[in-house]
Design an enzyme around this catalytic site. Structure first.
Site, PDB file in Angstrom:
ATOM      1  N   TYR A 144      76.446   5.670 -40.071  1.00  0.00           N
ATOM      2  CA  TYR A 144      77.501   6.493 -39.614  1.00  0.00           C
ATOM      3  C   TYR A 144      78.176   5.979 -38.274  1.00  0.00           C
ATOM      4  O   TYR A 144      77.591   5.442 -37.446  1.00  0.00           O
ATOM      5  CB  TYR A 144      76.710   7.753 -39.079  1.00  0.00           C
ATOM      6  CG  TYR A 144      77.922   8.854 -38.700  1.00  0.00           C
ATOM      7  CD1 TYR A 144      78.887   9.454 -39.278  1.00  0.00           C
ATOM      8  CD2 TYR A 144      77.720   9.171 -37.203  1.00  0.00           C
ATOM      9  CE1 TYR A 144      79.702  10.456 -38.624  1.00  0.00           C
ATOM     10  CE2 TYR A 144      78.559  10.178 -36.673  1.00  0.00           C
ATOM     11  CZ  TYR A 144      79.631  10.681 -37.152  1.00  0.00           C
ATOM     12  OH  TYR A 144      80.387  11.577 -36.766  1.00  0.00           O
ATOM     13  N   ASP A 238      77.419  -1.456 -33.878  1.00  0.00           N
ATOM     14  CA  ASP A 238      77.513  -0.219 -33.518  1.00  0.00           C
ATOM     15  C   ASP A 238      76.112   0.213 -32.795  1.00  0.00           C
ATOM     16  O   ASP A 238      75.155   0.670 -33.704  1.00  0.00           O
ATOM     17  CB  ASP A 238      77.922   0.863 -34.507  1.00  0.00           C
ATOM     18  CG  ASP A 238      78.050   2.033 -33.981  1.00  0.00           C
ATOM     19  OD1 ASP A 238      77.592   2.427 -32.796  1.00  0.00           O
ATOM     20  OD2 ASP A 238      78.519   3.170 -34.865  1.00  0.00           O
ATOM     21  N   LYS A 266      76.270   7.618 -26.436  1.00  0.00           N
ATOM     22  CA  LYS A 266      74.777   8.277 -26.113  1.00  0.00           C
ATOM     23  C   LYS A 266      74.478   8.057 -24.756  1.00  0.00           C
ATOM     24  O   LYS A 266      74.816   8.373 -23.681  1.00  0.00           O
ATOM     25  CB  LYS A 266      74.092   8.038 -27.342  1.00  0.00           C
ATOM     26  CG  LYS A 266      74.948   8.700 -28.551  1.00  0.00           C
ATOM     27  CD  LYS A 266      73.908   9.021 -29.932  1.00  0.00           C
ATOM     28  CE  LYS A 266      74.624   9.885 -30.834  1.00  0.00           C
ATOM     29  NZ  LYS A 266      74.969   9.067 -32.054  1.00  0.00           N
TER      30      LYS A 266
HETATM   31  C1  PLP Z   1      76.329   9.014 -32.640  1.00  0.00           C
HETATM   32  C2  PLP Z   1      77.012   7.784 -33.466  1.00  0.00           C
HETATM   33  C3  PLP Z   1      78.328   7.678 -33.286  1.00  0.00           C
HETATM   34  C4  PLP Z   1      79.509   8.864 -33.047  1.00  0.00           C
HETATM   35  O1  PLP Z   1      79.319   8.901 -31.611  1.00  0.00           O
HETATM   36  P1  PLP Z   1      79.941  10.283 -30.988  1.00  0.00           P
HETATM   37  O2  PLP Z   1      79.713  10.301 -29.357  1.00  0.00           O
HETATM   38  O3  PLP Z   1      79.235  11.246 -31.640  1.00  0.00           O
HETATM   39  O4  PLP Z   1      81.346  10.351 -31.315  1.00  0.00           O
HETATM   40  C5  PLP Z   1      78.710   6.518 -33.660  1.00  0.00           C
HETATM   41  N1  PLP Z   1      77.824   5.525 -34.274  1.00  0.00           N
HETATM   42  C6  PLP Z   1      76.598   5.733 -34.097  1.00  0.00           C
HETATM   43  C7  PLP Z   1      75.805   4.674 -34.800  1.00  0.00           C
HETATM   44  C8  PLP Z   1      75.988   6.881 -33.818  1.00  0.00           C
HETATM   45  O5  PLP Z   1      74.718   7.134 -33.902  1.00  0.00           O
END
Ligand code: PLP
Length: 432
Positions: A144, A238, A266
């Site tokens: 994701y 990511d 995060k």
């Molecule tokens: C949470 C997450 C996102 C998205 O971040 P948001 O702050 O919710 O938009 C993207 N990539 C990864 C790997 C994530 O865990």
């Protein structure tokens, strides 16, 4: 367990909020029942509107790594607040946290702050395309990367949980340049590369966290770095979830690879909305105002959010909690596996630093397909029993559990107790 007030808010909230939530996983669709509405949180505990107290292993899906309302962090936020909320001009904090982040990620000379992980990733894609003058990207099934159009294909947790294969409203044109490969399967990557010209980037969660925690095997990840380099394809890591979770900095260093572009979110905001993407100078010079790739934000680099991020990172650096995280995660893994064994339940536990996932499956969980062999009905029973026994978990088999630095010995004992009771409940209900 009394969830009367949560139920009341759940009903009331549905009138003007979609499903009474602002992010779908919070609606508990995959576990059923009343979603918890939260009143407040402090340290390792979170308290719902009915005054039930839980040990928090959700931690807002990652950011609250120091637990809630860390004293030093709170002090920094309050101090920043008194200088004003947002200026539309750069302030010192942005420069400070930029240095902190670049120092922690060897491949990063410059960084741009945005307001969420989604924004970080969609900007990183635009940057990769601008820098390479190519359009296609490869993503992995089950990873994701936020909810932007191009990445909302085969996208893990939230979507698996709701059983929708992508999303309505995403035009076919928006995903025509998105190619899919399988996690831990280098041949699937090579196939895509051999069959397509003009690939700008491969994007991956270096440790997957959005199909539950899934670790890459070392050969796969090293080979991925090698072939992308050979072919002039950028590797976007990511690290929105993994950043600062297993060491101060990124998972990439532990895995012995370096990203071309890194995405963060995060933990770096410590609970405020912050995302970031960064790379070496040569790549970042493509971004406006230095280059022609446009990306902007009214509230980007918000001074209060930066103050919270700086204080959080400072504390992490000082405390260096990472060995302890491994020890605590190992203990919880043992509790889980022993309780599962005692009750004849098939269980796999995957973990990385302060993130972990138990899967109700007899198979090794190495990719999206194997993750889906988990018995989500068992998870549902387990989840509600954990809640009943005072442990707040993410309401989905496919979301990671997170650890904070403030979990006490007593919390661990209580987690162990809750696991024992909950596994027994799973066996009572599901073992015939
Ligand atoms: C949470 C997450 C996102 C998205 O971040 P948001 O702050 O919710 O938009 C993207 N990539 C990864 C790997 C994530 O865990």
């Amino acid at each position: 367990m009394n969830l009367e007030k949560s139920l009341e808010l759940f009903i009331k909230g549905q009138k003007h909020l979609v499903g009474a939530v602002n992010s779908p996983v919070r609606a508990y669709k995959s576990v059923g029942g009343v979603p918890l509405f939260i009143k407040k949180a402090k340290g390792s505990k979170i308290i719902d509107v009915d005054r039930n107290r839980y040990i928090d292993l959700v931690l807002s899906y990652g950011p609250m790594i120091l637990g809630h309302r860390d004293k030093r962090v709170e002090k920094s936020i309050l101090k920043a607040l008194k200088n004003g909320y947002t200026f539309g001009a750069t302030s010192k904090g942005e420069i400070k946290i930029a240095k902190m982040v670049c120092d922690a990620f060897p491949g990063m000379d410059k960084v741009r702050f945005v307001n969420s992980g989604t924004e970080a990733v969609l900007s990183a894609l635009r940057l990769a395309r601008a820098y390479t003058n190519k359009d296609k990207i490869i993503k992995f099934s089950g990873c994701y990367h936020g909810h932007s159009d191009a990445l909302l294909v085969a996208a893990g947790s939230g979507l698996v949980t709701l059983s929708i294969p992508g999303s309505k409203g995403v035009p076919t044109d928006a995903i025509k340049n998105t190619l899919i490969a399988e996690y831990n399967n280098i041949e699937s990557v090579k196939n895509q590369i051999n069959n397509h010209e003009d690939i700008a980037a491969v994007i991956i969660e270096p440790i997957a966290g959005n199909m539950g925690v899934v670790l890459p095997n070392q050969e796969f990840i090293s080979e991925l770095r090698k072939i992308t380099k050979e072919k002039g394809i950028l590797l976007i890591l990511d690290e929105v979830m993994t950043g600062y979770r297993s060491k101060y900095g990124g998972a990439q260093e532990l895995l012995g690879i370096e990203a071309d572009i890194t995405c963060l979110g995060k933990v770096i905001g410590g609970g405020f909305p912050v995302g970031a993407y960064g790379a070496r100078n040569e790549i970042m010079e493509t971004v406006a105002p230095l280059g022609d790739m446009y990306q902007a934000g009214t509230l980007s680099g918000n001074p209060i959010a930066m103050a919270c991020g700086i204080a959080t990172l400072k504390e992490l650096k000082k405390q260096d909690p990472y060995d302890d995280f491994n020890k605590v995660a190992e203990k919880i893994e043992t509790f889980l596996l022993e309780a599962a064994k005692e009750n004849n339940i098939d269980l796999q536990v995957n973990r990385f630093g302060s993130m972990m996932s138990p899967f109700f499956s007899s198979e090794d969980i190495v990719d999206f397909k194997s993750a889906q062999t988990s018995d989500t009905e068992k998870f549902k029973t387990f989840f509600w029993n954990m809640i009943d026994n005072g442990v707040f978990l993410p309401p989905s088999q496919f979301e990671a559990w997170f650890l904070s630095t403030v979990l006490s010995k007593k919390d661990l004992k209580n987690i162990e107790k809750a696991i024992k009771v909950s596994m027994k409940a799973v066996a009572d209900k599901h073992n015939s």
